[in-house]
Design a protein around this motif. Structure first.
Motif, mmCIF file in Angstrom:
data_model
loop_
_atom_site.group_PDB
_atom_site.id
_atom_site.type_symbol
_atom_site.label_atom_id
_atom_site.label_comp_id
_atom_site.label_asym_id
_atom_site.label_seq_id
_atom_site.Cartn_x
_atom_site.Cartn_y
_atom_site.Cartn_z
ATOM 1 N N LEU A 197 0.832 -1.201 0.000
ATOM 2 C CA LEU A 197 0.000 0.000 0.000
ATOM 3 C C LEU A 197 0.867 1.251 0.000
ATOM 4 O O LEU A 197 0.568 2.235 -0.696
ATOM 5 C CB LEU A 197 -0.928 -0.016 1.218
ATOM 6 N N LEU A 198 1.953 1.236 0.756
ATOM 7 C CA LEU A 198 2.868 2.378 0.774
ATOM 8 C C LEU A 198 3.507 2.598 -0.594
ATOM 9 O O LEU A 198 3.712 3.744 -1.013
ATOM 10 C CB LEU A 198 3.952 2.161 1.827
ATOM 11 N N VAL A 199 3.836 1.511 -1.287
ATOM 12 C CA VAL A 199 4.401 1.638 -2.632
ATOM 13 C C VAL A 199 3.415 2.349 -3.555
ATOM 14 O O VAL A 199 3.775 3.278 -4.291
ATOM 15 C CB VAL A 199 4.764 0.246 -3.195
ATOM 16 N N ALA A 206 3.975 6.182 -5.047
ATOM 17 C CA ALA A 206 4.172 6.300 -6.493
ATOM 18 C C ALA A 206 3.332 7.406 -7.099
ATOM 19 O O ALA A 206 3.708 7.983 -8.132
ATOM 20 C CB ALA A 206 3.863 4.969 -7.176
ATOM 21 N N PHE A 207 2.202 7.744 -6.465
ATOM 22 C CA PHE A 207 1.299 8.758 -7.016
ATOM 23 C C PHE A 207 1.365 10.080 -6.248
ATOM 24 O O PHE A 207 0.448 10.884 -6.309
ATOM 25 C CB PHE A 207 -0.140 8.235 -7.018
ATOM 26 N N LYS A 208 2.472 10.278 -5.520
ATOM 27 C CA LYS A 208 2.670 11.533 -4.804
ATOM 28 C C LYS A 208 3.755 12.360 -5.474
ATOM 29 O O LYS A 208 4.686 11.821 -6.085
ATOM 30 C CB LYS A 208 3.088 11.263 -3.346
ATOM 31 N N LEU A 219 4.998 14.107 -0.597
ATOM 32 C CA LEU A 219 5.713 13.094 0.180
ATOM 33 C C LEU A 219 6.222 13.676 1.490
ATOM 34 O O LEU A 219 6.208 12.999 2.525
ATOM 35 C CB LEU A 219 6.879 12.532 -0.645
ATOM 36 N N ASN A 220 6.651 14.916 1.460
ATOM 37 C CA ASN A 220 7.202 15.549 2.659
ATOM 38 C C ASN A 220 6.122 16.150 3.558
ATOM 39 O O ASN A 220 6.376 16.408 4.739
ATOM 40 C CB ASN A 220 8.191 16.651 2.260
ATOM 41 N N PRO A 265 -2.965 9.147 1.177
ATOM 42 C CA PRO A 265 -2.749 9.445 -0.243
ATOM 43 C C PRO A 265 -2.455 10.927 -0.452
ATOM 44 O O PRO A 265 -2.862 11.784 0.347
ATOM 45 C CB PRO A 265 -4.080 9.042 -0.891
ATOM 46 N N GLY A 266 -1.737 11.214 -1.526
ATOM 47 C CA GLY A 266 -1.500 12.593 -1.910
ATOM 48 C C GLY A 266 -2.614 13.085 -2.821
ATOM 49 O O GLY A 266 -2.979 12.403 -3.786
#
Length: 268
Positions: free
Chosen positions: A22-24, A28-30, A35-36, A43-44
């Motif tokens: 799930l983290l991957v 990947a879509f952030k 991310l920071n 989710p982003g």
């Protein structure tokens, strides 16, 4: 209460197993800013395809193609040579057959990292470093696990089939190709799925034996994304997602073959 505790333990175990994947997907879509600024498990918003587009716009599709080619060749080689070896160990009679088989199967107890350096020295003497020959040669002729799996299945087939075929004048090759192989489709499917997964995820040997882009595979390319100053986690997770999707699809559609491999080797 016992049933409740059982399901609670199963749900907890499933969550722990799925959470890294799930983290991957989320990473990947952030964007780098998302991310920071957000927790890893959130989710982003809005999601972005920039990481995947950036990755696919470089040399990554080439490495992906190399991985597909390596996986296909190794799978075909494993199916062909493993089937012949397993048939010989299961059905043909020759002096030292059982001793040779168990000696070969015993090599499964040796960690693969122990044999990497001797294999590399052999490939160097053969002058096949950084070539497809060096990448494929150590594993294309079969593995102890694959031969053991197919031998167990061959031994479970009725011997009367071969006796009837021999009475009709069939030789060993005819018996194998026309009679036994059609009955071995479940085992062949299992071996194919296991080989595809192990070849797709292979990392250590391709890292040691290859150095150029012509033979670089996806796992080595992903590891190369973290060299230098700083790590682009978004890009790495996008590559991990691309590598993960085919394996998830294979598991979803062919999981019964993976489970069957445990049954074949554990109960036969």
């Amino acid at each position: 209460m016992k049933r409740f505790l059982l399901y609670a333990a199963l749900v907890t175990g499933a969550f722990v197993s799925v959470f890294p994947y799930l983290l991957v997907v989320l990473t990947a879509f952030k964007t780098q800013g998302q991310l920071n600024s957000t927790d890893p498990w959130l989710p982003g918003l809005p999601p972005t395809l920039a990481n995947i587009t950036r990755l696919l716009g470089g040399d990554f599709p080439r490495y992906l193609g190399n991985t597909v080619l390596m996986t296909a060749v190794l799978t075909i080689g494993q199916l062909v040579f493993t089937t012949f070896a397993a048939y010989a160990f299961a059905r043909l009679r020759f002096r030292g057959r059982d001793a040779l088989f168990w000696l070969y199967v015993a090599t499964m107890m040796v960690p693969s990292a122990v044999t990497m350096i001797p294999l590399f020295l052999i490939m160097r003497e053969l002058d096949v470093i950084n070539t497809w020959y060096g990448l494929l040669a150590p594993y294309i002729l079969g593995t102890p696990y694959g031969i053991f799996l197919m031998r167990q299945f061959f031994r479970a087939l009725p011997g009367g089939l071969e006796e009837a075929a021999r009475i009709d004048g069939a030789g060993p090759m005819t018996i194998l190709v026309r009679i036994l192989l059609p009955l071995c489709r479940p085992a062949l499917g299992t071996l194919a799925i296991i080989t595809v997964i192990s070849s797709w995820n292979s990392f250590l040997w391709p890292l040691i034996i290859t150095s150029g882009d012509d033979t670089k595979v996806m796992t080595v390319a992903l590891a190369g994304l973290k060299v230098g100053i700083g790590v682009d986690y978004n890009l790495m997770m996008a590559g991990g997602l691309i590598a993960l999707v085919p394996m998830i699809a294979i598991f979803v559609f062919f999981q019964r073959y993976i489970v069957r491999s445990v049954v074949l080797t554990g109960l036969k």
